[in-house]
Design a protein around this motif. Structure first.
Motif, PDB file in Angstrom:
ATOM      1  N   SER A  15       1.166  -0.900   0.094  1.00 49.20           N
ATOM      2  CA  SER A  15      -0.014   0.100  -0.247  1.00 49.20           C
ATOM      3  C   SER A  15       0.516   1.331   0.264  1.00 49.20           C
ATOM      4  CB  SER A  15      -0.943  -0.177   1.369  1.00 49.20           C
ATOM      5  OG  SER A  15      -1.542  -1.188   1.252  1.00 49.20           O
ATOM      6  N   SER A  16       1.606   1.263   0.566  1.00 48.44           N
ATOM      7  CA  SER A  16       2.580   2.112   1.046  1.00 48.44           C
ATOM      8  C   SER A  16       3.418   2.394  -0.096  1.00 48.44           C
ATOM      9  CB  SER A  16       3.969   1.846   2.104  1.00 48.44           C
ATOM     10  OG  SER A  16       3.590   1.998   3.111  1.00 48.44           O
ATOM     11  N   ALA A  17       3.752   1.428  -1.451  1.00 48.21           N
ATOM     12  CA  ALA A  17       4.278   1.602  -2.801  1.00 48.21           C
ATOM     13  C   ALA A  17       3.669   2.354  -3.175  1.00 48.21           C
ATOM     14  CB  ALA A  17       4.984  -0.096  -2.448  1.00 48.21           C
ATOM     15  N   LEU A  18       2.337   1.932  -3.256  1.00 45.12           N
ATOM     16  CA  LEU A  18       1.330   2.729  -4.323  1.00 45.12           C
ATOM     17  C   LEU A  18       1.468   4.044  -4.169  1.00 45.12           C
ATOM     18  CD1 LEU A  18      -1.882   0.065  -4.135  1.00 45.12           C
ATOM     19  CD2 LEU A  18       0.110   0.755  -5.917  1.00 45.12           C
ATOM     20  N   CYS A  19       1.303   4.652  -2.182  1.00 43.17           N
ATOM     21  CA  CYS A  19       0.785   5.490  -2.093  1.00 43.17           C
ATOM     22  C   CYS A  19       2.102   6.283  -2.642  1.00 43.17           C
ATOM     23  CB  CYS A  19       0.862   5.699  -1.246  1.00 43.17           C
ATOM     24  SG  CYS A  19      -0.684   5.731  -0.172  1.00 43.17           S
ATOM     25  N   LEU A  20       3.109   6.107  -2.825  1.00 43.08           N
ATOM     26  CA  LEU A  20       4.706   6.957  -2.599  1.00 43.08           C
ATOM     27  C   LEU A  20       4.896   6.126  -4.559  1.00 43.08           C
ATOM     28  CD1 LEU A  20       7.535   5.055  -0.733  1.00 43.08           C
ATOM     29  CD2 LEU A  20       6.799   7.237  -0.954  1.00 43.08           C
ATOM     30  N   TYR A  21       4.108   5.907  -5.848  1.00 39.52           N
ATOM     31  CA  TYR A  21       3.952   5.687  -7.214  1.00 39.52           C
ATOM     32  C   TYR A  21       3.361   7.845  -7.165  1.00 39.52           C
ATOM     33  CZ  TYR A  21       1.963   4.637 -11.683  1.00 39.52           C
ATOM     34  OH  TYR A  21       1.442   5.267 -12.585  1.00 39.52           O
ATOM     35  N   ARG A  22       2.264   7.415  -6.311  1.00 34.12           N
ATOM     36  CA  ARG A  22       1.417   8.557  -6.773  1.00 34.12           C
ATOM     37  C   ARG A  22       1.952  10.052  -6.000  1.00 34.12           C
ATOM     38  NH1 ARG A  22      -1.874   9.340 -10.450  1.00 34.12           N
ATOM     39  NH2 ARG A  22      -2.999   7.933  -9.893  1.00 34.12           N
ATOM     40  N   VAL A  23       3.010  10.287  -5.290  1.00 34.06           N
ATOM     41  CA  VAL A  23       3.796  11.459  -4.599  1.00 34.06           C
ATOM     42  C   VAL A  23       4.659  11.194  -5.658  1.00 34.06           C
ATOM     43  CG1 VAL A  23       5.263  12.142  -3.390  1.00 34.06           C
ATOM     44  CG2 VAL A  23       3.517  10.641  -2.304  1.00 34.06           C
ATOM     45  N   GLY A  24       5.217  10.309  -6.175  1.00 34.38           N
ATOM     46  CA  GLY A  24       5.751  10.926  -7.817  1.00 34.38           C
ATOM     47  C   GLY A  24       4.985  10.703  -8.462  1.00 34.38           C
ATOM     48  N   ARG A  25       4.073  10.633  -9.208  1.00 35.65           N
ATOM     49  CA  ARG A  25       3.008  10.648 -10.316  1.00 35.65           C
ATOM     50  C   ARG A  25       3.206  12.095 -10.691  1.00 35.65           C
ATOM     51  NH1 ARG A  25       0.834   7.354 -14.630  1.00 35.65           N
ATOM     52  NH2 ARG A  25       0.745   8.992 -15.932  1.00 35.65           N
ATOM     53  N   GLY A  26       2.465  12.306  -9.164  1.00 33.80           N
ATOM     54  CA  GLY A  26       1.297  13.861  -9.261  1.00 33.80           C
ATOM     55  C   GLY A  26      -0.216  14.086  -9.845  1.00 33.80           C
ATOM     56  N   PRO A  27      -0.362  14.393 -11.549  1.00 37.48           N
ATOM     57  CA  PRO A  27       0.518  15.111 -11.731  1.00 37.48           C
ATOM     58  C   PRO A  27       0.560  16.671 -11.166  1.00 37.48           C
ATOM     59  CG  PRO A  27      -1.783  14.598 -12.747  1.00 37.48           C
ATOM     60  CD  PRO A  27      -1.925  13.597 -11.792  1.00 37.48           C
ATOM     61  N   PRO A  30      -2.086  18.987  -5.413  1.00 42.97           N
ATOM     62  CA  PRO A  30      -3.188  18.351  -4.335  1.00 42.97           C
ATOM     63  C   PRO A  30      -3.093  16.710  -4.287  1.00 42.97           C
ATOM     64  CG  PRO A  30      -4.046  20.481  -5.439  1.00 42.97           C
ATOM     65  CD  PRO A  30      -2.784  20.073  -5.871  1.00 42.97           C
ATOM     66  N   ASP A  31      -3.047  16.463  -5.393  1.00 42.86           N
ATOM     67  CA  ASP A  31      -2.703  15.239  -5.386  1.00 42.86           C
ATOM     68  C   ASP A  31      -1.555  14.085  -4.926  1.00 42.86           C
ATOM     69  OD1 ASP A  31      -4.557  13.431  -7.756  1.00 42.86           O
ATOM     70  OD2 ASP A  31      -3.115  14.891  -8.893  1.00 42.86           O
ATOM     71  N   ARG A  32      -0.389  15.039  -4.910  1.00 46.06           N
ATOM     72  CA  ARG A  32       0.823  14.798  -4.250  1.00 46.06           C
ATOM     73  C   ARG A  32       0.264  14.803  -2.945  1.00 46.06           C
ATOM     74  NH1 ARG A  32       4.986  14.248  -7.900  1.00 46.06           N
ATOM     75  NH2 ARG A  32       4.280  16.569  -9.448  1.00 46.06           N
ATOM     76  N   THR A  33      -0.099  15.790  -2.131  1.00 45.60           N
ATOM     77  CA  THR A  33      -0.466  16.093  -0.288  1.00 45.60           C
ATOM     78  C   THR A  33      -1.345  15.318  -0.024  1.00 45.60           C
ATOM     79  OG1 THR A  33      -0.497  18.720  -1.655  1.00 45.60           O
ATOM     80  CG2 THR A  33      -1.434  17.959   0.241  1.00 45.60           C
ATOM     81  N   VAL A  34      -2.353  14.717  -1.264  1.00 42.40           N
ATOM     82  CA  VAL A  34      -3.300  13.933  -0.331  1.00 42.40           C
ATOM     83  C   VAL A  34      -2.528  12.606  -0.617  1.00 42.40           C
ATOM     84  CG1 VAL A  34      -5.181  12.449  -1.233  1.00 42.40           C
ATOM     85  CG2 VAL A  34      -5.559  14.341  -1.466  1.00 42.40           C
ATOM     86  N   ALA A  35      -1.670  12.123  -1.640  1.00 40.85           N
ATOM     87  CA  ALA A  35      -1.028  11.195  -1.383  1.00 40.85           C
ATOM     88  C   ALA A  35      -0.014  10.784   0.541  1.00 40.85           C
ATOM     89  CB  ALA A  35       0.144  10.254  -1.950  1.00 40.85           C
ATOM     90  N   ILE A  36       0.652  12.530   0.170  1.00 41.91           N
ATOM     91  CA  ILE A  36       1.479  11.812   1.779  1.00 41.91           C
ATOM     92  C   ILE A  36       0.426  12.155   3.224  1.00 41.91           C
ATOM     93  CG2 ILE A  36       2.300  13.908   3.229  1.00 41.91           C
ATOM     94  CD1 ILE A  36       3.644  14.390   0.668  1.00 41.91           C
ATOM     95  N   ASP A  37      -0.950  12.741   2.595  1.00 44.02           N
ATOM     96  CA  ASP A  37      -1.629  12.634   3.928  1.00 44.02           C
ATOM     97  C   ASP A  37      -1.891  11.167   4.371  1.00 44.02           C
ATOM     98  OD1 ASP A  37      -3.642  12.894   5.631  1.00 44.02           O
ATOM     99  OD2 ASP A  37      -5.142  13.202   4.406  1.00 44.02           O
TER     100      ASP A  37
END
Lengths: 88, 131
Positions: A15-27, A30-37
């Motif tokens: 699950s964390s790897a999927l989150c990190l994928y979204r943090v890196g991918r963006g676009p 706010p996408d990154r902020t939600v993923a970090i949360d």
């Protein structure tokens, strides 16, 4: 480590790897902020699993502190996205 | 017996966590991702905490159970508020909805908020929109 603990840690790491994928991918930011949360909430889950495995209760204390600090950080980022000053 | 029940609850919580994160990757725009991930991961983490609390009730010290329940309450309160704030910030900073979205209830209110901000003159909107 029992098989249950192995599977539990594997699921949380995936699950964390999927989150990190979204943090890196963006676009967008706010996408990154939600993923970090979400990543912060998953870390609370990790702390619980460590408490389960070791039987020590200070991991839960860490989880409480992590949840609160993650909340404050996300609110600060949300204010920044909204484009307002922090004391309004 | 109590440990078996706790393990089942934690297993369901872990499944919710995983599905929430799959939603975070698969869904098309910020708002969809935020709602899928926030709801699933909040419930999943609360269920993991509940499982830990349930096993700790059987143990000699009940402090861990109380702390776990307290942490579950914190997560349940803070996580939706944070996601709401981020989505509001995303909308006001000009992130577009997915083209398949059918309703945009916040657009009028967002326009009002933008006008209030420009009359206050405290913030340079152009700069935040291009950033």
């Amino acid at each position: 480590m029992t098989p249950f603990e192995q599977i539990a840690f594997a699921v949380l790491i995936l699950s964390s790897a999927l989150c990190l994928y979204r943090v890196g991918r963006g676009p967008t930011a706010p996408d990154r902020t939600v993923a970090i949360d979400i990543l912060g909430t998953l870390v609370v889950g990790f702390c619980c699993l460590m408490a389960w495995r070791t039987g020590r209760d200070y991991y839960i204390t860490i989880a409480i502190a992590w949840a609160l600090i993650s909340f404050v950080g996300t609110l600060a980022l949300a204010k920044y996205l909204e484009g307002r000053s922090y004391d309004a | 017996m109590l440990e078996q029940i706790a393990m089942w609850i934690m297993g369901v919580g872990l499944a919710f966590d995983l599905f929430g994160c799959i939603g975070l990757v698969r869904l098309p725009d910020v708002y969809n991702r935020a709602q899928a991930a926030t709801k699933c991961v909040t419930l999943g983490t609360c269920m993991i905490l509940l499982g830990v609390a349930l096993r700790a009730f059987g143990a000699p010290d009940g402090a861990m159970a109380v702390k776990a329940l307290l942490c579950a309450a914190f997560v349940l309160l803070t996580s939706p508020v944070a996601a709401h704030a981020v989505c509001r910030g995303a909308y006001l900073s000009g992130v577009k909805l997915w083209e398949g979205s059918v309703e945009d209830s916040f657009s009028e209110r967002a326009e009002e908020i933008r006008q209030e901000q420009t009359t206050e003159g405290s913030v340079d909107r152009e700069e935040t929109e291009t950033a």
